[in-house]
Design a protein around this motif. Structure first.
Motif, PDB file in Angstrom:
ATOM      1  N   PRO A  40      21.259 152.403  70.834  1.00  0.00           N
ATOM      2  CA  PRO A  40      20.494 151.821  69.718  1.00  0.00           C
ATOM      3  C   PRO A  40      21.376 151.428  68.534  1.00  0.00           C
ATOM      4  O   PRO A  40      21.152 150.382  67.921  1.00  0.00           O
ATOM      5  N   MET A  41      22.366 152.240  68.226  1.00  0.00           N
ATOM      6  CA  MET A  41      23.251 151.903  67.108  1.00  0.00           C
ATOM      7  C   MET A  41      24.196 150.768  67.505  1.00  0.00           C
ATOM      8  O   MET A  41      24.350 149.789  66.786  1.00  0.00           O
ATOM      9  N   ALA A  42      24.826 150.919  68.686  1.00  0.00           N
ATOM     10  CA  ALA A  42      25.810 149.921  69.117  1.00  0.00           C
ATOM     11  C   ALA A  42      25.180 148.539  69.266  1.00  0.00           C
ATOM     12  O   ALA A  42      25.745 147.526  68.862  1.00  0.00           O
ATOM     13  N   ASN A  43      23.987 148.517  69.812  1.00  0.00           N
ATOM     14  CA  ASN A  43      23.288 147.262  70.040  1.00  0.00           C
ATOM     15  C   ASN A  43      22.919 146.575  68.724  1.00  0.00           C
ATOM     16  O   ASN A  43      22.710 145.372  68.667  1.00  0.00           O
TER      17      ASN A  43
ATOM     18  N   THR B 337      27.933 130.091  67.005  1.00  0.00           N
ATOM     19  CA  THR B 337      28.793 129.106  66.337  1.00  0.00           C
ATOM     20  C   THR B 337      28.493 128.983  64.845  1.00  0.00           C
ATOM     21  O   THR B 337      29.413 128.798  64.051  1.00  0.00           O
ATOM     22  N   MET B 338      27.229 129.105  64.459  1.00  0.00           N
ATOM     23  CA  MET B 338      26.899 128.925  63.048  1.00  0.00           C
ATOM     24  C   MET B 338      27.561 129.971  62.150  1.00  0.00           C
ATOM     25  O   MET B 338      28.038 129.637  61.067  1.00  0.00           O
ATOM     26  N   PRO B 339      27.626 131.265  62.568  1.00  0.00           N
ATOM     27  CA  PRO B 339      28.325 132.230  61.713  1.00  0.00           C
ATOM     28  C   PRO B 339      29.811 131.896  61.526  1.00  0.00           C
ATOM     29  O   PRO B 339      30.401 132.238  60.501  1.00  0.00           O
ATOM     30  N   SER B 340      30.416 131.207  62.498  1.00  0.00           N
ATOM     31  CA  SER B 340      31.805 130.771  62.318  1.00  0.00           C
ATOM     32  C   SER B 340      31.899 129.791  61.159  1.00  0.00           C
ATOM     33  O   SER B 340      32.890 129.760  60.428  1.00  0.00           O
ATOM     34  N   PHE B 351      21.054 138.442  65.374  1.00  0.00           N
ATOM     35  CA  PHE B 351      20.023 139.429  65.701  1.00  0.00           C
ATOM     36  C   PHE B 351      18.770 138.787  66.298  1.00  0.00           C
ATOM     37  O   PHE B 351      17.855 139.474  66.727  1.00  0.00           O
ATOM     38  N   SER B 352      18.738 137.441  66.323  1.00  0.00           N
ATOM     39  CA  SER B 352      17.589 136.734  66.897  1.00  0.00           C
ATOM     40  C   SER B 352      17.775 136.566  68.401  1.00  0.00           C
ATOM     41  O   SER B 352      17.781 135.448  68.922  1.00  0.00           O
ATOM     42  N   SER B 353      17.931 137.687  69.078  1.00  0.00           N
ATOM     43  CA  SER B 353      18.193 137.647  70.517  1.00  0.00           C
ATOM     44  C   SER B 353      17.870 138.988  71.122  1.00  0.00           C
ATOM     45  O   SER B 353      18.053 140.023  70.481  1.00  0.00           O
ATOM     46  N   THR B 354      17.394 138.993  72.372  1.00  0.00           N
ATOM     47  CA  THR B 354      17.215 140.258  73.072  1.00  0.00           C
ATOM     48  C   THR B 354      18.465 140.578  73.902  1.00  0.00           C
ATOM     49  O   THR B 354      18.482 141.571  74.628  1.00  0.00           O
ATOM     50  N   ILE B 355      19.476 139.719  73.800  1.00  0.00           N
ATOM     51  CA  ILE B 355      20.715 139.876  74.583  1.00  0.00           C
ATOM     52  C   ILE B 355      20.388 140.065  76.058  1.00  0.00           C
ATOM     53  O   ILE B 355      20.887 140.966  76.722  1.00  0.00           O
ATOM     54  N   ILE B 373      27.207 137.231  71.116  1.00  0.00           N
ATOM     55  CA  ILE B 373      26.130 137.601  70.185  1.00  0.00           C
ATOM     56  C   ILE B 373      26.290 139.080  69.822  1.00  0.00           C
ATOM     57  O   ILE B 373      26.235 139.472  68.653  1.00  0.00           O
ATOM     58  N   TYR B 374      26.513 139.882  70.851  1.00  0.00           N
ATOM     59  CA  TYR B 374      26.709 141.330  70.670  1.00  0.00           C
ATOM     60  C   TYR B 374      27.908 141.582  69.743  1.00  0.00           C
ATOM     61  O   TYR B 374      27.832 142.388  68.814  1.00  0.00           O
ATOM     62  N   ALA B 375      29.004 140.857  69.991  1.00  0.00           N
ATOM     63  CA  ALA B 375      30.212 141.051  69.174  1.00  0.00           C
ATOM     64  C   ALA B 375      29.992 140.601  67.728  1.00  0.00           C
ATOM     65  O   ALA B 375      30.498 141.223  66.792  1.00  0.00           O
TER      66      ALA B 375
END
Lengths: 243, 464
Positions: A40-43, B337-340, B351-355, B373-375
């Protein structure tokens, strides 16, 4: 390993997992000091806050031959994203020896039958994105030329009386997404309702998954106006007595 | 500028089930056509790998290929310009137009000119810019940016467009049929093309070997805009260069199938040089690309060929509408790309993603979109992108979950279990879960308690 949300909300899933493994002759230990895998934190991007939890996980589990969890999501984190703690042999052991329940049953135990299990119902199988694309437990619709296989499905096919119903867009995310379910609740719920619509269109009322977190979300969506749905973890069906 | 709140922006779209459903159905249809087209090509996955490697090779030799392109294009009779950023791009284009006394510019699709916000720049200087592609024109007439990079007006139904054209052109408001509406647009735009002082296109590819700018289109407006006026300007992002025609073949096979499920589009046009009596200018634009190329983690997004397959497969994009992202590039590729381009303005986008990973699977050049996205989420934490409440919630969750005793006490305090579950601890917005969903009921005992009662702490007590 019993995920924190299963411990707190779905103890029966933990019990079914334990009993199933015991029936299959596995010597099972439940480390008493376990809490959570750190996902939960990492995600959420908070790796620093995940560190101590991941270190605790390693202390609890690094000594076992196999670590089995009834949760594709937690296992995906432990195998592929478990980087908040320092890179030690113990951490490597955890990542290399953790299995989602369907993987452990198919790949390690190579179970042929569940003679005690009977489920005379039509069910839909929801494979979570973590199990599907993170752990590759089933062929993915985005890669249409790959040969078909499905670990969770092959297990359900061994249950007497059970019939599987196919539904539209099987690989589409249910909308849970961990913290996404709260931070983007409107889109999350819209996705959940769409998923229920497609599951329901089959006529089946039993939804089975290896991920209780997806089911917790779908169950929450269903309670509003579809209270005839039943949500069961794969372990409950395979352990018998759930139907 | 204030950070874009994609979640809030999507609410209006979601509250209109007709449009939300139409958008989702239309765009999911593209994903299905893409799957069918990929199935027809047995070597599809190998093609993706090959395309990714070609892009990696080209990006790691970018300066060489750009110089080769410049040399060949110049030899073909084109003039090549270099723009460091959006402003320089707009200024170069304006100076070319001004030198010719050009007052009207017709253009076909170019996401790069959207990125550079070129239209308002020109309009402030007295240049009339007319979009010639149907979707772009629909959005221009409605003063809206594109909602999708392949189909800029996908968020509108044909009924919406019939009403809009009625308002603008006086056409029949009740004929919500695509063929009729395309004709209406064509009737009103063709005369503008014929009378224009200058024409402009973007680029799908810039071929170093031939010095040609290549566009891949269905409507043919790139050809009209690029060929009818005697002054042609092509805007090209520097990452669009590829080595040669053999490589182009790989990308064309992937691009059209990934975008719309078509084996090939109507037009694949090579603008190699000016026709007799005309001028051709190519503006090569950096606008943050070399900066991204130097970024160890996020450079792979430069491989993108703008097919929009990631957007089409993204369940969050399809349900929140493209305009909610407040960005030139929306959906999964926009998230990375937009945050770049602007890390503050777009700090919420990752954060607008369920990954869920589907975007990476469909990407024809194998960008690991969901991993990026995660990174990016981690970067947002490191760069202070988290609110104080989120930071506090994460700290609390981290502390609780690393202390078994405290965790047990909280987990077994009955009704408070929900409060400690980290999924819900973020922002402490319990009602966010409950607004559209019911909260699971806390059982009588936790698994932990059950185990202690039935198996004992050492795993053997209490068993018969």
């Amino acid at each position: 390993m019993i995920p924190c949300y299963i411990d707190m909300f779905y103890p029966e899933v933990g019990v079914a997992t334990l009993e199933l493994l015991e029936k299959l002759g596995v010597e099972v230990d439940y480390p008493f000091d376990q809490t959570c895998c750190g996902q939960p934190m990492a995600n959420s991007g908070a790796h620093k806050e995940a560190k101590a939890t991941e270190e605790l996980f390693i202390r609890n589990f690094a000594r076992y031959d196999h670590i089995v969890a009834p949760s594709g999501s937690c296992v995906h984190h432990l195998r592929n994203k478990f980087t908040a703690a320092g890179d030690t042999p113990e951490r490597g052991h955890v990542s290399a020896h953790v299995h989602d329940l369907p993987e452990f049953l198919c790949d390690v135990l190579q179970v042929e039958e569940f003679p005690w299990a009977e489920f005379p119902h039509q069910v839909t199988l929801h494979v979570s994105c973590s199990a599907l694309r993170g752990l590759y437990e089933q062929a993915m619709s985005e890669r249409p030329n790959d040969p078909w296989f499905s670990k969770p499905r092959s297990l359900l096919e061994k249950v007497k009386g059970l019939t599987l119903a196919d539904f539209d867009r099987p690989d589409e995310c249910c909308g849970f997404g961990g913290t996404f379910a709260v931070t983007d609740e409107a889109v999350s719920a819209a996705m959940g309702n769409d998923k229920l619509e497609r599951l329901g269109a089959t006529g089946a009322r039993y939804v089975v998954s290896g991920d209780m977190s997806c089911l917790m979300h779908l169950q929450g969506c269903a309670h509003r106006d579809r209270d005839d749905f039943h949500f069961l973890h794969l372990a409950q069906v395979l352990n018998g007595g759930a139907g | 500028m204030k950070p874009v709140d994609q979640v809030r922006n999507s609410l209006g779209f979601l509250e209109d089930p007709t449009h939300e459903h139409a958008f989702d159905t239309l765009i999911w249809g593209l994903r299905e056509r893409r799957d069918a087209a990929a199935r027809e090509v047995p070597e599809w996955e190998d093609l993706r790998t090959l395309a990714s490697r070609i892009k990696e090779h080209t990006l790691s030799h970018l300066a060489d290929y750009l110089e080769q392109f410049e040399q060949r294009a110049t030899a073909n009779g084109a003039r090549v310009h270099w723009a460091r950023d959006a402003h320089e791009h707009n200024q170069i284009v304006y100076d070319i137009l001004a030198a010719h006394g050009a007052k009207t510019l017709v253009k076909s699709k170019s996401m790069l000119t959207e990125e550079c916000e070129m239209r308002p720049f020109m309009e402030r200087r007295g240049i009339t810019v007319t979009e010639t592609d149907l979707g772009e024109r629909i959005q221009q007439l409605d003063h809206q940016p594109p909602s999708h990079i392949v189909g800029p007006a996908f968020q509108k139904t044909t009924k919406d467009i019939a009403e809009e054209f009625h308002r603008v052109y006086g056409s029949d408001p009740d004929r919500a049929d695509a063929v009729y509406l395309a004709h209406v647009m064509r009737e009103h735009t063709r005369p503008l093309i014929l009378a224009a002082d200058a024409g402009m296109t973007g680029a799908n590819f810039a071929v170093a070997e031939t010095g040609a700018v290549v566009t891949v289109t269905n409507e043919g407006n790139a050809d009209l805009s690029g060929n009818v006026p005697t002054l042609r300007i092509c805007s090209v992002g520097i990452e669009k260069v590829i080595p040669g025609l053999a490589e182009l073949a790989v990308f064309v096979r992937l691009l059209t199938r990934s975008a719309t499920g078509e084996r090939i589009t109507q037009y694949t046009s090579h603008f190699a040089g000016p026709r007799v009596g005309a001028e051709m200018h190519v503006v090569l634009v950096d606008n943050g690309r070399t900066g991204r190329l130097a970024d160890d983690r996020f450079w792979p997004s430069l491989k993108c060929i703008r097919c929009a397959a990631c957007m089409n497969t993204c369940p969050v994009y399809r349900r929140s509408g493209g305009l909610s992202y407040g960005a030139t590039y929306m959906g999964p590729i926009g998230l990375i790309t937009m945050p770049s381009a602007d890390v503050r303005r777009y700090r919420e986008l990752p954060f607008s993603s369920t990954i869920n990973g589907s975007c990476s699977n469909v990407c024809p050049v194998q960008i690991d979109i969901h991993e990026q996205i995660y990174a990016w989420r981690e970067v947002m934490d490191d760069t202070g992108g988290f609110s104080a409440t989120k930071k506090a919630a994460m700290k609390l969750a981290g502390a609780l979950l690393s202390h078994p005793g405290a965790f047990r006490a909280a987990a077994e305090a009955g009704g408070t279990a929900l409060r400690v579950l980290p999924h819900f601890a973020v922002y402490n917005r319990l009602n966010a879960w409950g607004r559209h969903r019911d909260v699971p009921e806390a059982p009588k005992e936790t698994f932990h308690q059950w185990y202690a009662r039935n198996r004992g702490k050492d795993g053997h007590d209490g068993r018969s």
